[in-house]
Design a protein around this motif. Structure first.
Motif, PDB file in Angstrom:
ATOM      1  N   SER A 395     -34.243 -75.670  33.455  1.00 50.02           N
ATOM      2  CA  SER A 395     -33.135 -76.251  34.619  1.00 50.02           C
ATOM      3  C   SER A 395     -33.092 -77.791  34.411  1.00 50.02           C
ATOM      4  CB  SER A 395     -33.766 -75.906  35.737  1.00 50.02           C
ATOM      5  OG  SER A 395     -32.548 -75.670  36.614  1.00 50.02           O
ATOM      6  N   VAL A 396     -32.028 -78.265  34.198  1.00 49.92           N
ATOM      7  CA  VAL A 396     -31.697 -79.483  34.309  1.00 49.92           C
ATOM      8  C   VAL A 396     -30.705 -80.002  35.231  1.00 49.92           C
ATOM      9  CG1 VAL A 396     -31.045 -81.662  32.795  1.00 49.92           C
ATOM     10  CG2 VAL A 396     -32.254 -79.619  31.554  1.00 49.92           C
ATOM     11  N   VAL A 397     -30.878 -80.857  36.130  1.00 47.41           N
ATOM     12  CA  VAL A 397     -29.916 -81.611  37.244  1.00 47.41           C
ATOM     13  C   VAL A 397     -29.487 -82.538  36.823  1.00 47.41           C
ATOM     14  CG1 VAL A 397     -29.700 -81.968  39.584  1.00 47.41           C
ATOM     15  CG2 VAL A 397     -31.522 -80.505  39.189  1.00 47.41           C
ATOM     16  N   ILE A 398     -28.160 -82.609  36.290  1.00 49.02           N
ATOM     17  CA  ILE A 398     -27.376 -83.696  35.927  1.00 49.02           C
ATOM     18  C   ILE A 398     -26.888 -84.555  36.620  1.00 49.02           C
ATOM     19  CG2 ILE A 398     -25.310 -84.347  34.585  1.00 49.02           C
ATOM     20  CD1 ILE A 398     -25.803 -81.649  32.633  1.00 49.02           C
ATOM     21  N   ARG A 399     -26.051 -83.970  37.924  1.00 51.37           N
ATOM     22  CA  ARG A 399     -25.574 -84.794  38.901  1.00 51.37           C
ATOM     23  C   ARG A 399     -25.732 -84.141  40.392  1.00 51.37           C
ATOM     24  NH1 ARG A 399     -19.515 -87.334  38.868  1.00 51.37           N
ATOM     25  NH2 ARG A 399     -18.997 -85.161  39.323  1.00 51.37           N
ATOM     26  N   LYS A 400     -24.819 -83.422  40.918  1.00 53.72           N
ATOM     27  CA  LYS A 400     -25.236 -83.049  42.234  1.00 53.72           C
ATOM     28  C   LYS A 400     -25.906 -81.406  42.186  1.00 53.72           C
ATOM     29  CE  LYS A 400     -21.220 -85.019  44.627  1.00 53.72           C
ATOM     30  NZ  LYS A 400     -20.505 -85.567  43.525  1.00 53.72           N
ATOM     31  N   SER A 401     -26.791 -81.286  42.993  1.00 53.93           N
ATOM     32  CA  SER A 401     -27.205 -79.918  43.287  1.00 53.93           C
ATOM     33  C   SER A 401     -27.470 -79.771  44.782  1.00 53.93           C
ATOM     34  CB  SER A 401     -28.573 -79.592  42.259  1.00 53.93           C
ATOM     35  OG  SER A 401     -28.385 -78.037  42.103  1.00 53.93           O
ATOM     36  N   ILE A 402     -26.600 -79.088  45.263  1.00 52.32           N
ATOM     37  CA  ILE A 402     -26.749 -79.288  46.738  1.00 52.32           C
ATOM     38  C   ILE A 402     -26.757 -77.856  47.546  1.00 52.32           C
ATOM     39  CG2 ILE A 402     -25.395 -79.805  48.759  1.00 52.32           C
ATOM     40  CD1 ILE A 402     -26.216 -82.114  47.023  1.00 52.32           C
ATOM     41  N   GLY A 403     -27.745 -77.789  48.646  1.00 55.44           N
ATOM     42  CA  GLY A 403     -27.811 -76.339  49.259  1.00 55.44           C
ATOM     43  C   GLY A 403     -28.330 -75.294  48.307  1.00 55.44           C
TER      44      GLY A 403
END
Length: 515
Positions: A395-403
């Motif tokens: 898993s790669v969080v590039i920008r937003k990852s909300i809730g």
């Protein structure tokens, strides 16, 4: 002439007649509609000279129809597709409109069992009108022609691929919606029953395309994965999808040769990702610079457009990529995206294809329409599939990852083997604006200067959404340099695809297609 020679001459005459199916006039009628015959379709799919037909001399068991029912509406056999052996079946519209009679059904069951027994993928080139009358009439007629158990209990033992190349009702539709991949020719219809039966049943008058055309399935049902403007295009899509699949469930997809350096830096991402965090961009461009040679095969590209599900290769390994699409609904998944993600996870886990998740989402799309579409259930079904998937997951969080969407995209604690982020990542329960509005909405409504009061509250609620806080507490594995993302993914696969992990436990193989 001796007996053997005479019998051989008779055999050749029968086979020559069988090649014409329902006869020259029916073949001409098929061509007049701008469509190919079943055998012409098989010739486009199979490598030249490799197709071995089984059941060529079958005919309907209704007396008096033998001479016009060769194949009984279904052509089956074994052939090679890009050098790989596979089962091929094609509905023959020239014989009783491709409807399913007694012999047709027996033949379909037999070839299906042959496929599973020998680990051969199944290709279906379908067009037809469902169960034949009078074969299915009466309590005796229908009792042995209900849904075939071999289709219902396949459990993805072999990849199944279907092209709907003409109006299809009943059996061809059941086969399509039970397949791993479905493409449909534009201008055709795929439904339970045709417009005429619909009108007789309840008075509704619809054109075939209004009932089950490609736009209906892309916009509402998700029952097809692709469409084509020509039969040749649809058949090429089947071949392309097949190139990412293993031969059967007992093996991984083959490695693909590439000269693309697995450790190459992807500096292009700095020009793709906007400087402002509220600007849209096309996630497909980031995927293309990450994967081998920029080559991908998107799955359900016209359905649930807020989420991308695509096949690609990393250092030769076949991977399935699940990525939010910021230029559609800001990357917020709705009911269709949830359905799409679940199907894709089940497919990849069943055929030992590692999963890569690329996050950029402000959270789930919430609305009255979403609730009516069982959004909470679909979110949790997606999570259940994620929890049961045993292929490597990165898993790669590039920008937003909300809730909650952070979880569904395989955030920490959701079974991912590795979870990392770019320094641009924003990770939080909700954005400060939304949080302030929810918690202090009434106070703001009564405030003398709502704008000034809101600003004070935003400063008070400026929780650290950067990934460094999570990285410091080892809640994620690392914050990586964006240009090293391809290197990180390729290295991770090298270490995760051990002899223990290269074959999944296939816990999702029995989940129904089209969950």
């Amino acid at each position: 002439m001796d007996t053997l020679k005479q019998l051989t001459v008779d055999l050749l005459a029968k086979k020559e007649a069988a090649l014409l199916g329902g006869g020259p006039e029916k073949i001409a009628a098929q061509h007049d509609r701008g469509l190919l015959t079943a055998r012409e379709r098989i010739n486009k799919l199979a490598d030249a000279g490799t197709f071995m037909e089984l059941g060529m001399l079958n005919t309907s068991d209704v007396k008096g129809t033998e001479h016009k029912s060769y194949g009984d509406g279904l052509i089956t056999g074994v052939g090679k597709i890009n050098g790989r052996p596979a089962i091929i079946q094609a509905g023959d519209k020239t014989v009783f409109a491709g409807t399913e009679g007694n012999v047709h059904i027996r033949k379909s069951k037999s070839i299906h069992e042959f496929a599973v027994k020998n680990g051969l993928p199944i290709f279906s080139l379908h067009e037809g009108g469902g169960l034949r009358m009078p074969d299915g009439m009466g309590s005796d007629g229908i009792s042995d022609k209900l849904f075939p158990r071999e289709m219902l209990t396949l459990h993805r033992q072999v990849p199944t691929m279907t092209a709907i190349l003409g109006d299809s009702f009943g059996g061809p539709t059941w086969a399509a919606v039970s397949s791993d991949f479905v493409t449909q020719l534009q201008g055709t219809c795929m439904a339970i029953a045709g417009p005429r039966m619909l009108e007789l049943a309840n008075g509704q008058k619809l054109t075939p395309e209004e009932l089950g055309g490609v736009d209906i399935h892309h916009k509402y049902t998700g029952q097809i994965d692709e469409d084509g403007s020509t039969e040749g295009e649809c058949i090429e899509q089947l071949k392309n999808f097949f190139s990412y699949m293993p031969q059967h469930a007992g093996e991984r997809p083959k490695m693909r040769q590439t000269n693309d350096d697995p450790y190459r830096l992807v500096e292009e991402v700095f020009t793709i990702l906007p400087q402002q965090n509220n600007r849209v961009y096309d996630m497909k461009k980031i995927i293309e610079v990450l994967v081998d040679d920029g080559v991908t095969f998107e799955y359900q590209r016209k359905f649930g457009k807020g989420l991308i599900t695509t096949f690609a290769h990393l250092n030769g390994h076949c991977v399935g990529i699940v990525a939010n699409q910021p230029n559609q609904y800001a990357g917020a998944p709705g009911p269709q995206e949830c359905q799409k993600a679940t199907e894709f996870i089940c497919l990849c886990d069943s055929y030992h294809i590692p999963l890569i998740f690329l996050h950029d989402t402000p959270g789930f799309r919430i609305s009255s329409e979403a609730e009516k579409a069982k959004m909470p259930t679909k979110i949790m079904v997606w999570n259940q599939a994620l929890a049961l998937a045993t292929v490597p997951k990165i898993s790669v969080v590039i920008r937003k990852s909300i809730g909650a969407a952070y979880g569904n995209m395989c955030g920490p604690g959701m079974g991912g083997d590795l979870v990392v982020a770019w320094p641009t990542a924003e990770i939080n329960f909700t954005g400060p604006e939304v949080g302030v509005n929810v918690v202090f909405g009434r106070e703001l409504a009564r405030a003398e200067n709502p704008k000034e009061e809101r600003q004070k509250l935003l400063e008070l609620w400026s929780f650290d959404s950067s990934p460094f806080k999570a990285a410091a507490k080892h809640l994620i594995d690392d914050v990586i340099h964006p240009s090293e993302t391809r290197k990180f993914l390729c290295q991770s696969l090298e270490y995760l695809l051990t002899s223990k992990r290269e074959i999944s436990e296939r816990l999702l193989s029995a989940w129904p297609t089209g969950v």
